[in-house]
Design a protein around this motif. Structure first.
Motif, PDB file in Angstrom:
ATOM      1  N   ASP A   1      49.564  46.647  40.738  1.00 44.16           N
ATOM      2  CA  ASP A   1      49.808  45.844  41.491  1.00 44.16           C
ATOM      3  C   ASP A   1      48.118  44.433  40.653  1.00 44.16           C
ATOM      4  OD1 ASP A   1      50.938  46.745  43.060  1.00 44.16           O
ATOM      5  OD2 ASP A   1      49.185  47.102  44.735  1.00 44.16           O
ATOM      6  N   GLY A   2      48.138  44.692  39.056  1.00 44.60           N
ATOM      7  CA  GLY A   2      47.446  44.027  38.922  1.00 44.60           C
ATOM      8  C   GLY A   2      46.097  43.570  38.891  1.00 44.60           C
ATOM      9  N   GLN A   3      45.878  44.055  39.793  1.00 43.22           N
ATOM     10  CA  GLN A   3      44.427  43.699  40.848  1.00 43.22           C
ATOM     11  C   GLN A   3      43.460  43.565  40.473  1.00 43.22           C
ATOM     12  OE1 GLN A   3      44.475  46.314  44.275  1.00 43.22           O
ATOM     13  NE2 GLN A   3      44.506  44.249  45.380  1.00 43.22           N
ATOM     14  N   LEU A   4      43.074  44.132  39.185  1.00 43.11           N
ATOM     15  CA  LEU A   4      42.004  44.915  38.000  1.00 43.11           C
ATOM     16  C   LEU A   4      41.572  43.754  37.336  1.00 43.11           C
ATOM     17  CD1 LEU A   4      40.984  48.761  38.995  1.00 43.11           C
ATOM     18  CD2 LEU A   4      40.106  46.476  39.941  1.00 43.11           C
ATOM     19  N   GLN A   5      43.284  42.898  36.172  1.00 48.27           N
ATOM     20  CA  GLN A   5      43.423  42.612  35.247  1.00 48.27           C
ATOM     21  C   GLN A   5      43.203  41.693  34.941  1.00 48.27           C
ATOM     22  OE1 GLN A   5      47.931  43.804  33.812  1.00 48.27           O
ATOM     23  NE2 GLN A   5      47.568  46.098  35.415  1.00 48.27           N
ATOM     24  N   ASP A   6      41.745  41.540  35.313  1.00 45.18           N
ATOM     25  CA  ASP A   6      40.575  40.222  35.070  1.00 45.18           C
ATOM     26  C   ASP A   6      39.721  40.762  33.492  1.00 45.18           C
ATOM     27  OD1 ASP A   6      39.397  38.161  35.549  1.00 45.18           O
ATOM     28  OD2 ASP A   6      40.322  38.142  38.070  1.00 45.18           O
ATOM     29  N   GLU A   7      38.520  39.941  34.198  1.00 43.11           N
ATOM     30  CA  GLU A   7      37.131  39.269  32.685  1.00 43.11           C
ATOM     31  C   GLU A   7      36.668  40.951  33.623  1.00 43.11           C
ATOM     32  OE1 GLU A   7      37.422  35.136  31.516  1.00 43.11           O
ATOM     33  OE2 GLU A   7      36.022  35.183  33.196  1.00 43.11           O
ATOM     34  N   PHE A   8      36.543  40.642  35.189  1.00 42.07           N
ATOM     35  CA  PHE A   8      35.183  42.063  35.196  1.00 42.07           C
ATOM     36  C   PHE A   8      35.893  42.952  34.837  1.00 42.07           C
ATOM     37  CE2 PHE A   8      38.169  40.962  38.513  1.00 42.07           C
ATOM     38  CZ  PHE A   8      38.723  42.193  39.046  1.00 42.07           C
ATOM     39  N   LEU A   9      37.054  43.658  35.040  1.00 40.32           N
ATOM     40  CA  LEU A   9      37.165  44.982  34.749  1.00 40.32           C
ATOM     41  C   LEU A   9      36.866  45.223  33.036  1.00 40.32           C
ATOM     42  CD1 LEU A   9      39.269  48.004  34.723  1.00 40.32           C
ATOM     43  CD2 LEU A   9      40.733  46.696  33.138  1.00 40.32           C
ATOM     44  N   ASN A  10      36.867  44.582  32.458  1.00 39.73           N
ATOM     45  CA  ASN A  10      35.717  45.305  30.885  1.00 39.73           C
ATOM     46  C   ASN A  10      33.424  44.989  31.359  1.00 39.73           C
ATOM     47  OD1 ASN A  10      34.476  45.001  28.055  1.00 39.73           O
ATOM     48  ND2 ASN A  10      34.330  42.973  28.088  1.00 39.73           N
ATOM     49  N   SER A  11      33.738  47.348  30.849  1.00 43.57           N
ATOM     50  CA  SER A  11      32.275  47.067  31.213  1.00 43.57           C
ATOM     51  C   SER A  11      31.590  47.631  29.980  1.00 43.57           C
ATOM     52  CB  SER A  11      32.622  48.855  32.022  1.00 43.57           C
ATOM     53  OG  SER A  11      33.313  48.590  33.096  1.00 43.57           O
ATOM     54  N   ARG A  12      31.990  46.707  29.263  1.00 44.44           N
ATOM     55  CA  ARG A  12      30.939  46.599  28.333  1.00 44.44           C
ATOM     56  C   ARG A  12      29.614  46.569  27.848  1.00 44.44           C
ATOM     57  NH1 ARG A  12      35.534  46.976  26.380  1.00 44.44           N
ATOM     58  NH2 ARG A  12      36.746  47.883  24.632  1.00 44.44           N
ATOM     59  N   GLY A  13      28.735  46.522  27.467  1.00 46.43           N
ATOM     60  CA  GLY A  13      27.094  46.337  27.930  1.00 46.43           C
ATOM     61  C   GLY A  13      26.734  45.038  27.524  1.00 46.43           C
ATOM     62  N   ALA A  14      27.678  44.205  27.413  1.00 46.06           N
ATOM     63  CA  ALA A  14      28.126  42.529  27.319  1.00 46.06           C
ATOM     64  C   ALA A  14      29.081  42.081  27.637  1.00 46.06           C
ATOM     65  CB  ALA A  14      26.754  41.657  25.868  1.00 46.06           C
ATOM     66  N   ILE A  15      29.573  41.340  28.190  1.00 46.23           N
ATOM     67  CA  ILE A  15      30.979  40.953  28.539  1.00 46.23           C
ATOM     68  C   ILE A  15      31.355  39.238  28.360  1.00 46.23           C
ATOM     69  CG2 ILE A  15      31.389  43.062  29.880  1.00 46.23           C
ATOM     70  CD1 ILE A  15      31.789  41.128  32.327  1.00 46.23           C
ATOM     71  N   ALA A  16      32.588  38.649  28.052  1.00 45.29           N
ATOM     72  CA  ALA A  16      32.227  37.932  27.537  1.00 45.29           C
ATOM     73  C   ALA A  16      33.225  36.678  29.070  1.00 45.29           C
ATOM     74  CB  ALA A  16      33.417  37.431  26.426  1.00 45.29           C
ATOM     75  N   ARG A  17      32.875  36.367  29.559  1.00 43.38           N
ATOM     76  CA  ARG A  17      33.286  35.904  30.938  1.00 43.38           C
ATOM     77  C   ARG A  17      33.924  34.251  30.230  1.00 43.38           C
ATOM     78  NH1 ARG A  17      32.311  39.016  35.080  1.00 43.38           N
ATOM     79  NH2 ARG A  17      33.350  37.632  36.127  1.00 43.38           N
ATOM     80  N   PHE A  18      35.306  33.665  29.357  1.00 39.89           N
ATOM     81  CA  PHE A  18      35.545  33.391  29.127  1.00 39.89           C
ATOM     82  C   PHE A  18      35.235  32.115  30.339  1.00 39.89           C
ATOM     83  CE2 PHE A  18      36.858  35.595  26.118  1.00 39.89           C
ATOM     84  CZ  PHE A  18      35.600  35.369  24.888  1.00 39.89           C
ATOM     85  N   SER A  19      35.931  32.525  31.295  1.00 38.57           N
ATOM     86  CA  SER A  19      36.793  30.738  32.735  1.00 38.57           C
ATOM     87  C   SER A  19      34.735  30.200  33.273  1.00 38.57           C
ATOM     88  CB  SER A  19      37.106  32.408  33.700  1.00 38.57           C
ATOM     89  OG  SER A  19      35.743  33.209  34.302  1.00 38.57           O
TER      90      SER A  19
END
Length: 413
Positions: A240-258
């Protein structure tokens, strides 16, 4: 951390702190975050706004997040702002014989028996995570962090900030490790939270990567090298693509371009907001000097090898400030011309250069000196616990941590 005008480097600070809700007497986790939010708002909700501050739910029902309501203009006053929110939450928890407990992980929670996921608004995202990864484990349900969101105004600023953050990430556990006990046992790691965090999505290793983000310095490259492979990897599990968003990225620092920000996620929650904001201020001032090219050029910063940084990071989870750095190229990026140095020596060196009365109130400066002298919270907890503590000793020490939180005082055994 959203705003109408895009903020430039260090023009705002978004800070989030996660706390456990526990029984006042037994310290057992209490899954009643929804009751707290309801008591404050007068209705069931996942978010409460309180002027410049806000509260929200997390994945599990025994954790509550306190945060700045959008970017704060400066850091120094935030220790007191967060403490006022802690006091208010503890007031609301009193009728439940409950209170907030700080630190990176609960020392004796059994996640297999005690995990209760947030069942209300947005629960479909949590359910998707649970279906794919099974969230009944320490890496999902027993870890509390402090997040720092730093803004960038354009692609150039993003690149400079991302380059600087990649360099600082391995050094952070040396001052912020606060999770030395799990399952009533001393784990042998100072930062057990980050150890379980980095492994909690092993089914799809790309999600956390090596925790240290890849060497990408533009939005276009970030999408091509991080987001796109990530979304392709999760797609078979997430139709369903529910997790295909910036928040999925779990690196120690994540880019939130939004939101035009990079979120640093590897700071363990500390014993009190004063300690958290001290660490946030230390990290921020080092990043300011790096982005200003005080010690090294942006060009040189970009060449730091991800594998080398990741190895250093892993070492710091176990050894904290005693971690030895023998990579002379890495040390030079911080202006240190030595063959080797411990992380404690690196932080002391940096502190002597970044301190200013503008960035550090006398309270924050005192706190920083104490932290650098006595080590991260894990080191101080282990000193208080002794070599082979039983459950009564663990409960006694963590009761004192709850007092540190309520009084906004650093824990010194």
């Amino acid at each position: 951390m959203s705003t109408n005008r895009k903020l430039g480097l260090f023009e705002g600070f978004g800070v989030e702190m996660e706390y456990m809700i526990v029984d006042r007497d037994t310290l057992a986790v209490k899954p009643i975050a929804d009751e707290v939010l309801k008591a404050e708002a007068g209705e069931l909700t996942s978010d409460v706004e309180r002027g410049t501050m806000a509260w929200s739910n997390e994945l599990v029902l025994h954790v509550l997040e306190l945060k700045t309501n959008g970017p704060a203009p400066e850091l120094t006053s935030l220790a007191n702002s967060f403490h006022q929110e802690v006091l208010r939450v503890n007031e609301l928890l009193e009728p439940f014989n409950a209170m907030l407990l700080p630190s990176g992980a609960h020392p004796f929670m059994d996640p297999n028996a005690e995990t209760v996921l947030w069942p209300h608004e947005s629960s479909e995202i949590y359910e998707a995570y649970n279906r794919i990864f099974n969230c009944q484990g320490h890496g999902w349900s027993n870890l509390q962090s402090t997040h720092l969101n730093l803004p960038f105004g354009n692609d150039v600023e993003f690149g400079r900030l991302h380059a600087a953050i990649r360099l600082v990430l391995p050094l952070i556990p040396a001052i912020s490790a606060a999770s030395p006990v799990l399952d009533s046992q001393i784990t042998g790691l100072l930062d057990t939270r980050l150890e379980v965090y980095r492994k909690n999505q092993q089914k799809i290793p790309l999600i956390a990567g090596q925790v240290i983000p890849e060497a990408v310095f533009s939005e276009e490259d970030y999408h091509a090298q991080i987001f796109r492979p990530l979304f392709e990897a999760i797609a078979p599990y997430d139709p369903d693509g529910q997790l295909q968003d910036e928040f999925l990225n779990s690196r120690g620092a994540i880019a939130r371009f939004s939101r035009g920000a990079i979120e640093i996620r590897i700071i363990d929650n500390q014993e009190c907001p004063l300690a958290d904001i001290t660490i946030v201020a230390l990290v921020t001032e080092v990043l300011k000097h790096l982005t200003a090219e005080t010690w090294s050029s942006y060009y040189d910063q970009k060449t730091a090898d991800t594998q080398d940084l990741a190895a250093l990071f892993l070492n710091s989870l176990k050894n904290g400030p005693e971690t030895q750095i023998t990579n002379t190229g890495y040390l030079k990026l911080f202006g240190i011309e030595q063959e080797q140095a411990s992380m404690k020596q690196v932080w002391e060196n940096l502190w002597s250069q970044i301190y200013s009365q503008e960035a550090f109130s006398s309270e924050l400066a005192h706190s920083a000196n104490l932290l650098l002298e006595h080590g991260p919270l894990s080191t101080r907890l282990l000193k208080a616990l002794g070599e082979a503590p039983g459950l009564p000793e663990i409960k006694d020490v963590y009761q004192r941590l709850a007092q540190s939180l309520a009084q906004n005082k650093l824990f010194v055994p």
